[in-house]
Design a protein around this motif. Structure first.
Motif, PDB file in Angstrom:
ATOM      1  N   THR A  55       0.837  -1.203   0.000  1.00 55.79           N
ATOM      2  CA  THR A  55       0.000   0.000   0.000  1.00 55.79           C
ATOM      3  C   THR A  55       0.870   1.249   0.000  1.00 55.79           C
ATOM      4  O   THR A  55       0.676   2.167  -0.808  1.00 55.79           O
ATOM      5  CB  THR A  55      -0.926   0.025   1.233  1.00 55.79           C
ATOM      6  OG1 THR A  55      -1.849  -1.060   1.155  1.00 55.79           O
ATOM      7  CG2 THR A  55      -1.711   1.334   1.299  1.00 55.79           C
TER       8      THR A  55
ATOM      9  N   LEU B 254       1.347   4.022  -3.191  1.00 57.10           N
ATOM     10  CA  LEU B 254       1.062   5.445  -3.011  1.00 57.10           C
ATOM     11  C   LEU B 254       2.309   6.295  -3.250  1.00 57.10           C
ATOM     12  O   LEU B 254       2.236   7.367  -3.857  1.00 57.10           O
ATOM     13  CB  LEU B 254       0.518   5.689  -1.601  1.00 57.10           C
ATOM     14  CG  LEU B 254      -0.881   5.130  -1.326  1.00 57.10           C
ATOM     15  CD1 LEU B 254      -1.228   5.259   0.152  1.00 57.10           C
ATOM     16  CD2 LEU B 254      -1.928   5.843  -2.183  1.00 57.10           C
TER      17      LEU B 254
ATOM     18  N   SER C  41       3.039   6.415  -6.921  1.00 52.32           N
ATOM     19  CA  SER C  41       2.068   7.321  -7.530  1.00 52.32           C
ATOM     20  C   SER C  41       2.489   8.773  -7.353  1.00 52.32           C
ATOM     21  O   SER C  41       2.370   9.593  -8.268  1.00 52.32           O
ATOM     22  CB  SER C  41       0.691   7.094  -6.893  1.00 52.32           C
ATOM     23  OG  SER C  41      -0.248   8.041  -7.349  1.00 52.32           O
ATOM     24  N   ALA C  42       3.026   9.091  -6.179  1.00 57.27           N
ATOM     25  CA  ALA C  42       3.500  10.457  -5.919  1.00 57.27           C
ATOM     26  C   ALA C  42       4.694  10.810  -6.787  1.00 57.27           C
ATOM     27  O   ALA C  42       4.920  11.983  -7.094  1.00 57.27           O
ATOM     28  CB  ALA C  42       3.862  10.613  -4.444  1.00 57.27           C
TER      29      ALA C  42
ATOM     30  N   PRO D   9      -1.995  11.007  -5.020  1.00 58.89           N
ATOM     31  CA  PRO D   9      -2.168  10.018  -3.946  1.00 58.89           C
ATOM     32  C   PRO D   9      -2.607  10.638  -2.626  1.00 58.89           C
ATOM     33  O   PRO D   9      -3.390  10.035  -1.884  1.00 58.89           O
ATOM     34  CB  PRO D   9      -0.788   9.366  -3.830  1.00 58.89           C
ATOM     35  CG  PRO D   9       0.157  10.368  -4.413  1.00 58.89           C
ATOM     36  CD  PRO D   9      -0.610  11.047  -5.502  1.00 58.89           C
TER      37      PRO D   9
ATOM     38  N   THR E 181      -6.165   9.649  -1.047  1.00 60.54           N
ATOM     39  CA  THR E 181      -6.179   9.132   0.323  1.00 60.54           C
ATOM     40  C   THR E 181      -7.063   9.984   1.223  1.00 60.54           C
ATOM     41  O   THR E 181      -7.874   9.463   2.001  1.00 60.54           O
ATOM     42  CB  THR E 181      -4.746   9.092   0.893  1.00 60.54           C
ATOM     43  OG1 THR E 181      -3.924   8.256   0.070  1.00 60.54           O
ATOM     44  CG2 THR E 181      -4.740   8.547   2.316  1.00 60.54           C
TER      45      THR E 181
ATOM     46  N   ALA F 123       2.713  10.019   1.727  1.00 57.83           N
ATOM     47  CA  ALA F 123       1.755   9.017   1.259  1.00 57.83           C
ATOM     48  C   ALA F 123       2.097   7.631   1.799  1.00 57.83           C
ATOM     49  O   ALA F 123       1.212   6.885   2.231  1.00 57.83           O
ATOM     50  CB  ALA F 123       1.731   9.002  -0.270  1.00 57.83           C
TER      51      ALA F 123
ATOM     52  N   GLY G 294      -0.357   5.695   4.290  1.00 59.57           N
ATOM     53  CA  GLY G 294      -0.937   4.465   3.760  1.00 59.57           C
ATOM     54  C   GLY G 294      -0.519   3.221   4.506  1.00 59.57           C
ATOM     55  O   GLY G 294      -1.333   2.323   4.755  1.00 59.57           O
TER      56      GLY G 294
ATOM     57  N   SER H  12      -1.245   7.413 -12.070  1.00 58.83           N
ATOM     58  CA  SER H  12      -1.150   7.825 -10.671  1.00 58.83           C
ATOM     59  C   SER H  12      -2.474   7.620  -9.940  1.00 58.83           C
ATOM     60  O   SER H  12      -2.501   7.132  -8.805  1.00 58.83           O
ATOM     61  CB  SER H  12      -0.728   9.299 -10.592  1.00 58.83           C
ATOM     62  OG  SER H  12      -0.545   9.704  -9.253  1.00 58.83           O
TER      63      SER H  12
ATOM     64  N   SER I  82      -2.989   4.775  -7.059  1.00 58.48           N
ATOM     65  CA  SER I  82      -3.418   5.187  -5.721  1.00 58.48           C
ATOM     66  C   SER I  82      -4.612   4.361  -5.258  1.00 58.48           C
ATOM     67  O   SER I  82      -4.659   3.890  -4.114  1.00 58.48           O
ATOM     68  CB  SER I  82      -3.780   6.674  -5.716  1.00 58.48           C
ATOM     69  OG  SER I  82      -2.660   7.472  -6.032  1.00 58.48           O
TER      70      SER I  82
END
Length: 207
Positions: free
Chosen positions: A7, A11, A14-15, A22, A26, A89, A93, A158, A162
């Motif tokens: 997880t 994230l 993705s950032a 993300p 979130t 993130a 996460g 992204s 996420s």
């Protein structure tokens, strides 16, 4: 621990593509759904003011990243922003209750917030550097027309990453495999591009 790690990794990666997606995903899911429940130290991500600021920053990023030359300047600025967002993130996460993680592993909790944040920073930085290196190649080979296409694909990835990281983190493994396969190809393509430019200069062409 594995799912929490996936997880956080999803994230953070993705950032590396877009710093704000993300965090916004979130925060929105934490505020308006039961898909993710952030621990006390990260509940500020669901604050309406934070979400509003992230939305504005995302709008600026989405536009800037699709304009040739401007996208390069944006990538330079984002060298600090994206890894920072990745750290946040990953930290949020990996410590959160989600639909697949009902009791986050005590490993991350026992190390405090800084270790997961550092891991997220490094993951996001790696993805960001690859993205930043790929964009000039795309712009050069498409006369700039590839910038908005590549940027849109990155934004979509992204968002998807996420959501997958939070809802079905095991699929993050597919991204990691794809990244490992893509990196050698990209490095070879970049090396070929440099050789072509060097050969063109030696032949008297201006490149």
């Amino acid at each position: 621990m594995v799912l929490e790690l996936l997880t956080g990794t999803g994230l953070a990666a993705s950032a590396g593509l877009n710093a704000y997606i993300p965090l916004l995903v979130t925060g929105l899911l934490a505020r308006y759904t039961s898909v993710i429940d952030l621990p006390g130290g990260w509940q500020w991500l669901g604050n309406e003011w934070v979400l509003g600021i992230l939305a504005v920053l995302l709008a600026v990023e989405v536009v800037a990243d699709k304009v040739p030359v401007v996208d390069h300047v944006n990538d330079v600025v984002q060298t600090v922003v994206r890894p920072t967002a990745g750290g946040l993130a990953f930290g949020a996460g990996s410590a959160a209750d989600t639909v697949t993680v009902s009791d986050p592993d005590s490993f991350f909790a026992s190390t405090g917030q800084w270790l997961p944040v550092l891991v997220g920073v490094l993951i996001a930085l790696g993805v960001h550097l690859l993205k930043s290196a790929a964009r000039p190649v795309i712009n050069a080979t498409t006369a700039g027309f590839g910038a908005p296409v590549a940027s849109t694909a990155e934004d979509a990835t992204s968002v998807l990453m996420s959501l997958v990281a939070i809802i079905l983190p095991v699929l993050v493994l597919a991204f990691l495999v794809g990244f490992v396969l893509f990196l050698p190809w990209f490095l070879r393509r970049r090396a070929d591009r440099r050789r072509e430019r060097r050969a063109a200069r030696e032949a008297g062409f201006r490149v």
